[in-house]
Design an enzyme around this catalytic site. Structure first.
Site, PDB file in Angstrom:
ATOM      1  N   LYS A  58      30.958  69.370  21.368  1.00  0.00           N
ATOM      2  CA  LYS A  58      32.005  70.389  21.569  1.00  0.00           C
ATOM      3  C   LYS A  58      32.385  71.036  20.235  1.00  0.00           C
ATOM      4  CE  LYS A  58      32.630  69.934  26.038  1.00  0.00           C
ATOM      5  NZ  LYS A  58      32.176  70.996  26.951  1.00  0.00           N
ATOM      6  N   TYR A  64      29.367  63.108  22.241  1.00  0.00           N
ATOM      7  CA  TYR A  64      29.879  64.095  23.204  1.00  0.00           C
ATOM      8  C   TYR A  64      30.891  65.017  22.521  1.00  0.00           C
ATOM      9  CZ  TYR A  64      33.304  65.962  26.451  1.00  0.00           C
ATOM     10  OH  TYR A  64      34.201  66.793  27.071  1.00  0.00           O
ATOM     11  N   SER A  75      37.418  71.088  24.609  1.00  0.00           N
ATOM     12  CA  SER A  75      38.142  69.880  24.992  1.00  0.00           C
ATOM     13  C   SER A  75      39.117  69.479  23.891  1.00  0.00           C
ATOM     14  CB  SER A  75      37.112  68.766  25.190  1.00  0.00           C
ATOM     15  OG  SER A  75      37.745  67.513  25.226  1.00  0.00           O
TER      16      SER A  75
HETATM   17  C1  UD1 Z   1      38.492  61.009  28.163  1.00  0.00           C
HETATM   18  C2  UD1 Z   1      37.551  61.180  27.005  1.00  0.00           C
HETATM   19  C3  UD1 Z   1      37.651  62.628  26.525  1.00  0.00           C
HETATM   20  C4  UD1 Z   1      37.348  63.568  27.662  1.00  0.00           C
HETATM   21  C5  UD1 Z   1      38.302  63.294  28.810  1.00  0.00           C
HETATM   22  C6  UD1 Z   1      37.924  64.115  30.017  1.00  0.00           C
HETATM   23  C7  UD1 Z   1      37.398  58.963  25.969  1.00  0.00           C
HETATM   24  C8  UD1 Z   1      37.745  58.141  24.764  1.00  0.00           C
HETATM   25  N1  UD1 Z   1      37.866  60.226  25.956  1.00  0.00           N
HETATM   26  O1  UD1 Z   1      39.816  61.203  27.671  1.00  0.00           O
HETATM   27  O2  UD1 Z   1      36.736  62.814  25.467  1.00  0.00           O
HETATM   28  O3  UD1 Z   1      37.484  64.890  27.224  1.00  0.00           O
HETATM   29  O4  UD1 Z   1      38.211  61.922  29.189  1.00  0.00           O
HETATM   30  O5  UD1 Z   1      38.885  63.985  31.007  1.00  0.00           O
HETATM   31  O6  UD1 Z   1      36.736  58.524  26.889  1.00  0.00           O
HETATM   32  N2  UD1 Z   1      42.747  54.254  31.191  1.00  0.00           N
HETATM   33  C9  UD1 Z   1      43.089  53.037  31.764  1.00  0.00           C
HETATM   34  N3  UD1 Z   1      42.245  52.512  32.692  1.00  0.00           N
HETATM   35  C10 UD1 Z   1      41.090  53.127  33.087  1.00  0.00           C
HETATM   36  C11 UD1 Z   1      40.746  54.370  32.485  1.00  0.00           C
HETATM   37  C12 UD1 Z   1      41.605  54.896  31.538  1.00  0.00           C
HETATM   38  O7  UD1 Z   1      44.126  52.459  31.445  1.00  0.00           O
HETATM   39  O8  UD1 Z   1      40.367  52.589  33.923  1.00  0.00           O
HETATM   40  C13 UD1 Z   1      43.704  54.856  30.230  1.00  0.00           C
HETATM   41  C14 UD1 Z   1      43.114  55.176  28.878  1.00  0.00           C
HETATM   42  O9  UD1 Z   1      43.240  54.109  27.997  1.00  0.00           O
HETATM   43  C15 UD1 Z   1      43.978  56.400  28.483  1.00  0.00           C
HETATM   44  C16 UD1 Z   1      44.288  57.088  29.824  1.00  0.00           C
HETATM   45  O10 UD1 Z   1      44.096  56.085  30.808  1.00  0.00           O
HETATM   46  O11 UD1 Z   1      45.190  55.971  27.921  1.00  0.00           O
HETATM   47  C17 UD1 Z   1      43.375  58.262  30.129  1.00  0.00           C
HETATM   48  O12 UD1 Z   1      42.022  57.861  30.014  1.00  0.00           O
HETATM   49  P1  UD1 Z   1      40.827  58.807  30.523  1.00  0.00           P
HETATM   50  O13 UD1 Z   1      41.112  59.300  31.897  1.00  0.00           O
HETATM   51  O14 UD1 Z   1      39.547  58.068  30.317  1.00  0.00           O
HETATM   52  O15 UD1 Z   1      40.934  60.058  29.558  1.00  0.00           O
HETATM   53  P2  UD1 Z   1      40.925  60.122  27.945  1.00  0.00           P
HETATM   54  O16 UD1 Z   1      40.519  58.849  27.345  1.00  0.00           O
HETATM   55  O17 UD1 Z   1      42.228  60.730  27.513  1.00  0.00           O
END
Ligand code: UD1
Length: 399
Positions: free
Chosen positions: A183, A179, A155
């Site tokens: 990895k 987590y 990842s």
């Molecule tokens: C997350 C995990 C990462 C994992 C990946 C798998 C965290 C900190 N990281 O990555 O370890 O490998 O998922 O796909 O959890 N966001 C919103 N609203 C939401 C959800 C997310 O605004 O309800 C934003 C987040 O702030 C971020 C983006 O969307 O900027 C992507 O978030 P997310 O889909 O959770 O992925 P990651 O955080 O990049």
């Protein structure tokens, strides 16, 4: 007496089908059998489809802790091929060994693992036990059966947070939650094993943010409860199951203030595993022929030129049988851009509001994809609109 039988007339469709089947047979992969741990999960199931379509045989191993039991049947429906599944938990060492005694695997793709960042902070021991014990049991069984060809689901989370974007494969590794550490530790275990036993050939694929679903709408991501990740959350708001999209932070130093990530269509990611499998097979052929390829010769030559970097030289030479590649698109897309694309896909405006930043989140994360492009020949093809259209189709058919 000769029976007077009528031979049914062949339609154009029959001829087209024959042609397609002939093409499919031409690309069959000598019936290589691949074990997919976590094969009924989101990325595993899509990879199974791509491998079966390419002529590989697959055996899925899954404990169904985060996937449904009808996934293998759905894979069979999409591919029109048989998809064997063994219900086994990787932490059960004896059961894993039994699977290796039952089949003759050519390679393994190791997807199985629990993956919720927040839950891992709450339950570190469960995460280390499940992900590390499961992997160690798998590696022991592979060693015992002399199956030493592995692709590992890693990842982008393995990159230390202070690295500048884009992320390159040679950046320092580190994590901020259990987590992520599982990895990093598994990558370390694989690197150490490959260093002492060169019969191991390992490809570690560092995924960025996989989204989307198979275009059939038959398989996709099925998070349990309220999703943590952005896309499944947006899809549930579009379906009316959740009231409003929470934009975690709109004051980041990014073009529109919301977080930027490298989203990749899960079918592109699945195809990344296919090209990695073919790369692995080239590594095997190379080792079998005991030939040094032109590429290796070049890397050895360029390393020798720089005599001061002895440690680096040795490390790189040893590492040739253990490789890490980023699998992303190399492009960043903001939360607000994703929401706009999903609104286009579902044909309606979605309720959304800015919320405080989520702890631990970075402003911008995206991959440098040039190594995978150059060495594996991998380039993601599908864009954000296709990702959202396929996610929405899956959301509408998901059970
Ligand atoms: C997350 C995990 C990462 C994992 C990946 C798998 C965290 C900190 N990281 O990555 O370890 O490998 O998922 O796909 O959890 N966001 C919103 N609203 C939401 C959800 C997310 O605004 O309800 C934003 C987040 O702030 C971020 C983006 O969307 O900027 C992507 O978030 P997310 O889909 O959770 O992925 P990651 O955080 O990049």
């Amino acid at each position: 007496m000769i029976e007077n039988r009528t031979i049914p007339e062949r339609s154009i469709d029959d001829n087209v089908t024959d042609l397609l089947m002939a093409n499919r047979d031409a690309s069959r992969s000598d019936n290589k059998t691949i074990l997919l741990t976590g094969g009924a999960g989101f990325i595993g199931s899509h990879t199974a489809v791509v491998l079966l379509d390419r002529g590989y045989d697959v055996v899925l191993l899954d404990n169904f802790s985060n996937s449904k039991r009808d996934v293998p049947a759905r894979i069979e429906k999409i591919t029109d091929r048989s998809c064997i599944c063994e219900e086994v938990d990787l932490t059960d060492e004896a059961a894993v060994a039994t699977v290796f005694n039952k089949y003759d695997f050519d390679a393994v793709i190791h997807f199985a693992g629990i993956k919720s960042v927040g839950e891992s902070v709450e339950k570190p021991l469960e995460y280390y036990d499940n992900n590390l014990t499961g992997t160690i049991n798998l590696l022991k069984a592979m060693n015992a059966s002399d199956v030493k060809n592995l692709i590992f689901s890693s990842s982008a989370t393995v990159y230390r947070q202070d690295n500048p974007v884009p992320y390159y494969e040679n950046y320092p590794l580190g994590a901020t939650n259990p987590y992520g550490w599982t990895k990093v530790i598994i990558e370390r275990i694989l690197t150490d094993m490959g260093a002492v036993d060169h019969a191991w050939r390992v490809i570690m694929l560092r995924y960025f943010n996989p989204i989307g679903a198979h275009e059939s709408g038959l398989i996709g991501e099925e998070p349990q409860g309220i999703p943590n990740n952005l896309l499944p959350y947006v899809a549930k708001v579009a379906a009316g199951d959740l009231p409003e999209i929470r934009i975690f932070g709109d004051d980041y130093d990014t073009p529109d203030g919301s977080g930027v990530r490298d989203y990749i269509h899960v079918m592109d990611l699945a195809e990344g595993h296919l090209v990695a499998m073919e790369y692995l097979r080239r590594m095997i052929d190379r080792d079998n022929k005991k030939e040094i390829t032109e590429k290796d010769a070049c890397s050895v030559a360029s390393l020798t030129e720089n005599s001061s970097a002895t440690d680096e030289k040795e490390r790189r030479l040893k590492d040739l049988n253990v490789r890490a590649f980023n699998i992303g698109t190399g492009k960043g897309t903001s939360v607000k851009e994703i929401i706009a694309a999903f609104e286009r896909a579902c044909g309606k405006e979605l309720s959304k509001a800015a919320y405080p930043r989520r702890p631990g989140d970075l402003a911008t994360v995206y991959a440098d994809t040039s190594l995978a492009e150059k060495e594996l020949g991998f380039k993601a093809r599908r864009g954000i609109d296709e990702m959202c259209i396929d996610s929405w189709r899956w959301q509408q058919t998901a059970r």
